[in-house]
Every structure is written in C-alpha cells, then in structure tokens.
Design a protein around this motif. Structure first.
Motif, PDB file in Angstrom:
ATOM      1  N   MET A   1      17.660 -21.245  -4.081  1.00 34.33           N
ATOM      2  CA  MET A   1      16.811 -22.419  -4.510  1.00 34.33           C
ATOM      3  C   MET A   1      15.821 -22.225  -5.824  1.00 34.33           C
ATOM      4  O   MET A   1      15.549 -21.121  -5.738  1.00 34.33           O
ATOM      5  N   THR A   2      15.550 -23.083  -6.539  1.00 37.15           N
ATOM      6  CA  THR A   2      15.065 -22.695  -8.030  1.00 37.15           C
ATOM      7  C   THR A   2      13.538 -23.426  -7.781  1.00 37.15           C
ATOM      8  O   THR A   2      13.595 -24.835  -7.325  1.00 37.15           O
ATOM      9  N   ALA A   3      12.557 -23.094  -8.421  1.00 37.85           N
ATOM     10  CA  ALA A   3      11.306 -23.787  -8.497  1.00 37.85           C
ATOM     11  C   ALA A   3      11.262 -24.538  -9.693  1.00 37.85           C
ATOM     12  O   ALA A   3      11.703 -24.004 -10.900  1.00 37.85           O
ATOM     13  N   HIS A   4      11.096 -25.893  -9.491  1.00 34.35           N
ATOM     14  CA  HIS A   4      11.173 -26.920 -10.772  1.00 34.35           C
ATOM     15  C   HIS A   4       9.562 -27.420 -10.796  1.00 34.35           C
ATOM     16  O   HIS A   4       9.049 -27.799  -9.797  1.00 34.35           O
ATOM     17  N   VAL A   5       9.119 -27.276 -11.988  1.00 32.01           N
ATOM     18  CA  VAL A   5       7.643 -27.701 -12.405  1.00 32.01           C
ATOM     19  C   VAL A   5       7.603 -28.910 -13.028  1.00 32.01           C
ATOM     20  O   VAL A   5       8.408 -28.986 -14.226  1.00 32.01           O
ATOM     21  N   PHE A   6       7.107 -30.001 -12.668  1.00 31.20           N
ATOM     22  CA  PHE A   6       7.222 -31.329 -13.259  1.00 31.20           C
ATOM     23  C   PHE A   6       5.615 -32.122 -12.913  1.00 31.20           C
ATOM     24  O   PHE A   6       4.917 -31.537 -11.906  1.00 31.20           O
ATOM     25  N   LYS A   7       5.295 -33.021 -13.649  1.00 29.60           N
ATOM     26  CA  LYS A   7       4.083 -33.588 -13.668  1.00 29.60           C
ATOM     27  C   LYS A   7       4.370 -35.221 -13.184  1.00 29.60           C
ATOM     28  O   LYS A   7       5.471 -35.774 -14.060  1.00 29.60           O
ATOM     29  N   GLY A  26       4.096 -31.798   4.568  1.00 27.29           N
ATOM     30  CA  GLY A  26       4.824 -30.675   3.667  1.00 27.29           C
ATOM     31  C   GLY A  26       4.656 -30.657   2.350  1.00 27.29           C
ATOM     32  O   GLY A  26       5.125 -29.580   1.425  1.00 27.29           O
ATOM     33  N   CYS A  27       3.890 -31.215   1.728  1.00 26.81           N
ATOM     34  CA  CYS A  27       3.833 -31.619   0.149  1.00 26.81           C
ATOM     35  C   CYS A  27       2.507 -30.476  -0.181  1.00 26.81           C
ATOM     36  O   CYS A  27       1.519 -31.055  -0.752  1.00 26.81           O
ATOM     37  N   PHE A  43       3.689 -30.783  -9.518  1.00 29.08           N
ATOM     38  CA  PHE A  43       4.530 -30.070  -8.561  1.00 29.08           C
ATOM     39  C   PHE A  43       5.103 -28.920  -9.094  1.00 29.08           C
ATOM     40  O   PHE A  43       5.393 -28.727 -10.272  1.00 29.08           O
ATOM     41  N   ASP A  44       5.249 -27.996  -8.175  1.00 25.18           N
ATOM     42  CA  ASP A  44       6.133 -26.707  -8.374  1.00 25.18           C
ATOM     43  C   ASP A  44       7.026 -26.682  -7.173  1.00 25.18           C
ATOM     44  O   ASP A  44       6.677 -26.021  -6.207  1.00 25.18           O
TER      45      ASP A  44
END
Length: 172
Positions: A1-7, A26-27, A43-44
């Motif tokens: 899995m990859t970490a995806h960063v977004f707002k 779980g958030c 989010f990360d």
C-alpha cells in the motif's frame, strides 16, 4: 500500500463529537482545521490508489454527517499560472492561447463566455505543452480531477431531473 496525501474542503468544521466518531471509525490519519478560512481535512491515507484513498475518506466523512465539497488540486489555472509553471512570459503564453504563436489548437478556457480572467484546466494544457512546445509539464493527478467532478455531481444530484441518465454516462 502507498500513502496518499490530499486535502478535502468540508462544508463546515467538525464538532468534537464528530472528530471522536471519525477517530473511533479508524480515521486517525487526518488532521482537521482551516486554511484561508475554509474548513479542511488533510489526509495521509494508506490505500492501493489515490482514488481508493479519497473514496474511503469521503465515506468516513459521510458517516458522521460531514460533506466533502472538493479535493484540493492545482488543475484550474490562468494563463499567468501557465507562464509561471513553464518558465515563459505571460505574453508568450497568451499568444499560444490566441493562436498567434505556435501550432494553434491550444485548449479552450473553461469559461469562454466570461469577460475578465479566463481559467483553463492544467490537465488539458500540460499534454499540449509537452507535445507542441517540448517542455516537461507535469501531469495533474487524474484521480483528483475525477474526484472533484464526482463530489460536485453529488452536491447537485437532487436538483437534476433524471440524474440516472447522467450517472449512466460515467458507468459507460
């Protein structure tokens, strides 16, 4: 899995109870606050794809009654933004847009009938720049673009007669 960063821009600031509910669900990979006066969730998120990360975050926000209005992206640009991104003058880019310079076929603005500042989609301009100007122009993340279209459609779905006809276009 990859970490995806977004707002994500939210409809309002979450309450303390909503923050607790998000954390319990779980958030724990998000921080909530404001940016330029807008309520934001940053989010990360670990997921297979950016689309999976955004969809799971939106579902969790939905679960506590928060509405994700849009995902922050850099796709909407002016000709001045384009000039800055590719290291050319604003006049040079304006001439590409009008067809006075280059091969023509510059992507049209998203607001062609509006007087004043015109806005363009970087996701449409970047391929044109790479092809015709041979300048490395990084792609916009298509998952962010589609996520914003879906979130916008969700906001208007109740006001569109026979929304199913338009939803079927996405599935086709």
């Amino acid at each position: 899995m990859t970490a995806h960063v977004f707002k994500v821009v939210l409809d309002r600031q979450p309450t303390d109870d909503e923050l607790d509910a998000l954390f319990a669900a779980g958030c724990d990979d998000a921080a909530f606050g404001s940016e330029n006066g807008l309520p934001i969730g940053e989010f990360d998120r670990e997921a297979e794809t950016m689309a999976d990360a955004i969809a799971s975050a939106v579902r969790e926000l939905d679960g506590v009654g928060l509405i994700a209005l849009r995902v922050v992206d850099q796709d909407l640009v002016t000709l001045a933004d384009v000039a800055d991104r590719i290291g050319q003058s604003r006049e040079s880019v304006r001439r590409y847009a009008t067809g006075d310079r280059g091969p023509g076929t510059f992507p049209p603005p998203v607001n062609p009938a509006r007087e004043g500042t015109s806005f363009y989609r970087w996701s449409e301009i970047a391929p044109w720049i790479r092809q015709h100007l041979k300048i490395d122009a990084p792609e916009s993340d298509p998952a962010l673009i589609v996520a914003n279209l879906v979130l916008q459609a969700r906001q208007h779905r109740e006001r569109v007669a026979h929304m199913e006809a338009l939803a079927d276009l996405l599935a086709a």
